[in-house]
Design a protein around this motif. Structure first.
Motif, PDB file in Angstrom:
ATOM      1  N   ASN A  95      70.462  26.188 -10.804  1.00 25.17           N
ATOM      2  CA  ASN A  95      71.764  26.167 -11.467  1.00 25.17           C
ATOM      3  C   ASN A  95      72.875  25.994 -10.437  1.00 25.17           C
ATOM      4  O   ASN A  95      72.669  26.187  -9.242  1.00 25.17           O
ATOM      5  CB  ASN A  95      71.968  27.435 -12.304  1.00 25.17           C
ATOM      6  CG  ASN A  95      71.219  27.352 -13.618  1.00 25.17           C
ATOM      7  OD1 ASN A  95      71.208  26.314 -14.271  1.00 25.17           O
ATOM      8  ND2 ASN A  95      70.574  28.447 -14.006  1.00 25.17           N
ATOM      9  N   HIS A  96      74.051  25.648 -10.942  1.00 29.50           N
ATOM     10  CA  HIS A  96      75.223  25.358 -10.120  1.00 29.50           C
ATOM     11  C   HIS A  96      76.040  26.618  -9.852  1.00 29.50           C
ATOM     12  O   HIS A  96      76.187  27.473 -10.717  1.00 29.50           O
ATOM     13  CB  HIS A  96      76.094  24.345 -10.862  1.00 29.50           C
ATOM     14  CG  HIS A  96      77.452  24.157 -10.283  1.00 29.50           C
ATOM     15  ND1 HIS A  96      77.666  23.452  -9.127  1.00 29.50           N
ATOM     16  CD2 HIS A  96      78.671  24.594 -10.705  1.00 29.50           C
ATOM     17  CE1 HIS A  96      78.959  23.442  -8.861  1.00 29.50           C
ATOM     18  NE2 HIS A  96      79.589  24.130  -9.803  1.00 29.50           N
ATOM     19  N   SER A  97      76.586  26.692  -8.656  1.00 30.01           N
ATOM     20  CA  SER A  97      77.627  27.664  -8.338  1.00 30.01           C
ATOM     21  C   SER A  97      78.547  27.024  -7.315  1.00 30.01           C
ATOM     22  O   SER A  97      78.092  26.472  -6.320  1.00 30.01           O
ATOM     23  CB  SER A  97      77.042  28.955  -7.774  1.00 30.01           C
ATOM     24  OG  SER A  97      78.087  29.849  -7.452  1.00 30.01           O
ATOM     25  N   THR A  98      79.836  27.087  -7.575  1.00 32.44           N
ATOM     26  CA  THR A  98      80.799  26.507  -6.647  1.00 32.44           C
ATOM     27  C   THR A  98      80.943  27.357  -5.404  1.00 32.44           C
ATOM     28  O   THR A  98      81.001  26.845  -4.298  1.00 32.44           O
ATOM     29  CB  THR A  98      82.173  26.354  -7.337  1.00 32.44           C
ATOM     30  OG1 THR A  98      82.012  25.488  -8.451  1.00 32.44           O
ATOM     31  CG2 THR A  98      83.197  25.757  -6.392  1.00 32.44           C
ATOM     32  N   HIS A  99      80.986  28.681  -5.553  1.00 37.68           N
ATOM     33  CA  HIS A  99      81.218  29.518  -4.381  1.00 37.68           C
ATOM     34  C   HIS A  99      80.132  30.542  -4.095  1.00 37.68           C
ATOM     35  O   HIS A  99      80.172  31.177  -3.051  1.00 37.68           O
ATOM     36  CB  HIS A  99      82.592  30.187  -4.443  1.00 37.68           C
ATOM     37  CG  HIS A  99      82.855  30.950  -5.716  1.00 37.68           C
ATOM     38  ND1 HIS A  99      82.142  32.040  -6.103  1.00 37.68           N
ATOM     39  CD2 HIS A  99      83.773  30.746  -6.683  1.00 37.68           C
ATOM     40  CE1 HIS A  99      82.604  32.495  -7.253  1.00 37.68           C
ATOM     41  NE2 HIS A  99      83.596  31.723  -7.621  1.00 37.68           N
ATOM     42  N   ASP A 100      79.142  30.718  -4.961  1.00 37.78           N
ATOM     43  CA  ASP A 100      78.073  31.679  -4.700  1.00 37.78           C
ATOM     44  C   ASP A 100      76.745  30.994  -4.422  1.00 37.78           C
ATOM     45  O   ASP A 100      75.684  31.598  -4.594  1.00 37.78           O
ATOM     46  CB  ASP A 100      77.908  32.647  -5.884  1.00 37.78           C
ATOM     47  CG  ASP A 100      79.056  33.633  -5.984  1.00 37.78           C
ATOM     48  OD1 ASP A 100      79.631  33.957  -4.925  1.00 37.78           O
ATOM     49  OD2 ASP A 100      79.378  34.066  -7.101  1.00 37.78           O
ATOM     50  N   GLN A 101      76.780  29.753  -3.999  1.00 37.04           N
ATOM     51  CA  GLN A 101      75.523  29.060  -3.722  1.00 37.04           C
ATOM     52  C   GLN A 101      74.815  29.716  -2.533  1.00 37.04           C
ATOM     53  O   GLN A 101      75.457  30.131  -1.574  1.00 37.04           O
ATOM     54  CB  GLN A 101      75.772  27.578  -3.462  1.00 37.04           C
ATOM     55  CG  GLN A 101      76.693  27.340  -2.301  1.00 37.04           C
ATOM     56  CD  GLN A 101      77.430  26.047  -2.418  1.00 37.04           C
ATOM     57  OE1 GLN A 101      77.098  25.130  -1.711  1.00 37.04           O
ATOM     58  NE2 GLN A 101      78.420  25.975  -3.279  1.00 37.04           N
ATOM     59  N   GLY A 125      65.365  39.262  -7.093  1.00 33.05           N
ATOM     60  CA  GLY A 125      66.120  39.335  -8.339  1.00 33.05           C
ATOM     61  C   GLY A 125      67.344  38.435  -8.381  1.00 33.05           C
ATOM     62  O   GLY A 125      67.928  38.240  -9.440  1.00 33.05           O
ATOM     63  N   GLU A 126      67.719  37.855  -7.246  1.00 32.51           N
ATOM     64  CA  GLU A 126      68.899  37.006  -7.173  1.00 32.51           C
ATOM     65  C   GLU A 126      68.568  35.584  -7.649  1.00 32.51           C
ATOM     66  O   GLU A 126      67.498  35.056  -7.355  1.00 32.51           O
ATOM     67  CB  GLU A 126      69.391  36.968  -5.726  1.00 32.51           C
ATOM     68  CG  GLU A 126      70.727  36.342  -5.522  1.00 32.51           C
ATOM     69  CD  GLU A 126      71.201  36.465  -4.071  1.00 32.51           C
ATOM     70  OE1 GLU A 126      72.218  35.812  -3.788  1.00 32.51           O
ATOM     71  OE2 GLU A 126      70.584  37.162  -3.249  1.00 32.51           O
ATOM     72  N   GLU A 127      69.514  34.979  -8.377  1.00 33.21           N
ATOM     73  CA  GLU A 127      69.319  33.587  -8.789  1.00 33.21           C
ATOM     74  C   GLU A 127      69.606  32.665  -7.618  1.00 33.21           C
ATOM     75  O   GLU A 127      70.532  32.880  -6.849  1.00 33.21           O
ATOM     76  CB  GLU A 127      70.242  33.231  -9.949  1.00 33.21           C
ATOM     77  CG  GLU A 127      70.011  31.801 -10.435  1.00 33.21           C
ATOM     78  CD  GLU A 127      70.769  31.434 -11.688  1.00 33.21           C
ATOM     79  OE1 GLU A 127      70.413  30.400 -12.295  1.00 33.21           O
ATOM     80  OE2 GLU A 127      71.710  32.156 -12.056  1.00 33.21           O
ATOM     81  N   LEU A 128      68.791  31.627  -7.481  1.00 29.10           N
ATOM     82  CA  LEU A 128      69.001  30.609  -6.451  1.00 29.10           C
ATOM     83  C   LEU A 128      69.909  29.540  -7.043  1.00 29.10           C
ATOM     84  O   LEU A 128      69.584  28.949  -8.081  1.00 29.10           O
ATOM     85  CB  LEU A 128      67.673  29.997  -6.010  1.00 29.10           C
ATOM     86  CG  LEU A 128      66.854  30.847  -5.027  1.00 29.10           C
ATOM     87  CD1 LEU A 128      66.329  32.119  -5.659  1.00 29.10           C
ATOM     88  CD2 LEU A 128      65.722  30.039  -4.463  1.00 29.10           C
ATOM     89  N   CYS A 129      71.058  29.307  -6.403  1.00 33.95           N
ATOM     90  CA  CYS A 129      72.042  28.352  -6.903  1.00 33.95           C
ATOM     91  C   CYS A 129      72.436  27.368  -5.815  1.00 33.95           C
ATOM     92  O   CYS A 129      72.514  27.722  -4.640  1.00 33.95           O
ATOM     93  CB  CYS A 129      73.298  29.075  -7.386  1.00 33.95           C
ATOM     94  SG  CYS A 129      73.041  30.082  -8.857  1.00 33.95           S
ATOM     95  N   ILE A 130      72.703  26.138  -6.242  1.00 34.88           N
ATOM     96  CA  ILE A 130      73.199  25.081  -5.363  1.00 34.88           C
ATOM     97  C   ILE A 130      74.550  24.625  -5.895  1.00 34.88           C
ATOM     98  O   ILE A 130      74.960  25.034  -6.972  1.00 34.88           O
ATOM     99  CB  ILE A 130      72.223  23.876  -5.308  1.00 34.88           C
ATOM    100  CG1 ILE A 130      72.104  23.199  -6.681  1.00 34.88           C
ATOM    101  CG2 ILE A 130      70.852  24.299  -4.779  1.00 34.88           C
ATOM    102  CD1 ILE A 130      71.305  21.909  -6.680  1.00 34.88           C
ATOM    103  N   ASP A 140      82.771  24.033 -15.522  1.00 34.30           N
ATOM    104  CA  ASP A 140      82.381  24.845 -14.372  1.00 34.30           C
ATOM    105  C   ASP A 140      82.995  26.236 -14.480  1.00 34.30           C
ATOM    106  O   ASP A 140      84.215  26.388 -14.441  1.00 34.30           O
ATOM    107  CB  ASP A 140      82.839  24.141 -13.085  1.00 34.30           C
ATOM    108  CG  ASP A 140      82.414  24.861 -11.825  1.00 34.30           C
ATOM    109  OD1 ASP A 140      81.710  25.892 -11.918  1.00 34.30           O
ATOM    110  OD2 ASP A 140      82.781  24.398 -10.732  1.00 34.30           O
ATOM    111  N   ALA A 141      82.163  27.247 -14.621  1.00 37.66           N
ATOM    112  CA  ALA A 141      82.641  28.626 -14.700  1.00 37.66           C
ATOM    113  C   ALA A 141      83.287  29.070 -13.399  1.00 37.66           C
ATOM    114  O   ALA A 141      84.078  29.999 -13.377  1.00 37.66           O
ATOM    115  CB  ALA A 141      81.486  29.560 -15.055  1.00 37.66           C
ATOM    116  N   ASP A 142      82.945  28.418 -12.287  1.00 37.97           N
ATOM    117  CA  ASP A 142      83.496  28.762 -10.971  1.00 37.97           C
ATOM    118  C   ASP A 142      84.659  27.851 -10.592  1.00 37.97           C
ATOM    119  O   ASP A 142      85.011  27.755  -9.425  1.00 37.97           O
ATOM    120  CB  ASP A 142      82.420  28.600  -9.885  1.00 37.97           C
ATOM    121  CG  ASP A 142      81.253  29.535 -10.064  1.00 37.97           C
ATOM    122  OD1 ASP A 142      81.411  30.558 -10.750  1.00 37.97           O
ATOM    123  OD2 ASP A 142      80.180  29.242  -9.511  1.00 37.97           O
ATOM    124  N   SER A 143      85.287  27.173 -11.541  1.00 34.41           N
ATOM    125  CA  SER A 143      86.235  26.105 -11.231  1.00 34.41           C
ATOM    126  C   SER A 143      87.459  26.541 -10.445  1.00 34.41           C
ATOM    127  O   SER A 143      88.168  25.708  -9.914  1.00 34.41           O
ATOM    128  CB  SER A 143      86.670  25.388 -12.507  1.00 34.41           C
ATOM    129  OG  SER A 143      87.336  26.288 -13.357  1.00 34.41           O
TER     130      SER A 143
END
Length: 162
Positions: A95-101, A125-130, A140-143
């Motif tokens: 999944n996508h993350s703008t600042h928590d990748q 337990g942490e999600e892997l995000c790019i 984008d929730a992190d917009s």
């Protein structure tokens, strides 16, 4: 084992300690089932590059479009263009993350692979995000924090992966 290629084989690697979870707020996602140290290769994924017109004429009209990556190619005149590619393996499940990748990715245009690597220690337990870059097919929730171009993201990932 006989190889039918003059090129050396590409080792495909995948980190252990990963699970796919189907019912997250973002849909399916990849999570760590154990701690993953920084710089660990998460996955090396083969890529299928689509023709320059193929994506516009066909793929954009399907749900597969949400899973394609921008991929640099040369047209018949040698000009650099942006095509789309389908990444096999876990690459299409992050999944996508703008600042928590916590996972960076690097294209290998010659070998047609993408390598994903832990940018920092990832806890169980942490999600892997790019970062998907700018071509998002969703809100984008992190917009509020957004890199300006996909090239800058690639540069950042490259620096962090070295």
């Amino acid at each position: 084992m006989g190889l039918a290629s003059n090129k050396p084989p590409i080792p495909l690697k995948r980190c252990t300690g990963l699970v796919l979870v189907s019912d997250t707020p973002k849909g399916r996602g990849v999570f760590a089932s154990e701690n993953i140290p920084a710089k660990t290769i998460i996955d090396v994924c083969p890529v299928l590059v689509l023709g320059l017109d193929e994506n516009v004429k066909h793929i954009e009209h399907t749900s597969l479009w949400h899973y394609t990556y921008n991929w640099p190619v040369r047209d018949g005149n040698g000009n650099r263009k942006v095509a789309q590619a389908i990444v096999f393996g876990l690459g299409s499940m992050f999944n996508h993350s703008t600042h928590d990748q916590n996972v960076g990715w690097v294209r290998d245009e010659e070998c047609l692979i993408v390598t994903y690597q832990a940018l920092r220690d990832i806890l169980e337990g942490e999600e892997l995000c790019i970062s998907y870059g700018e071509r998002l097919t969703f809100k984008d929730a992190d917009s509020s924090v957004s890199p300006s171009t996909e090239d800058e993201i690639d540069e950042l990932n490259q620096i962090q992966l070295d």
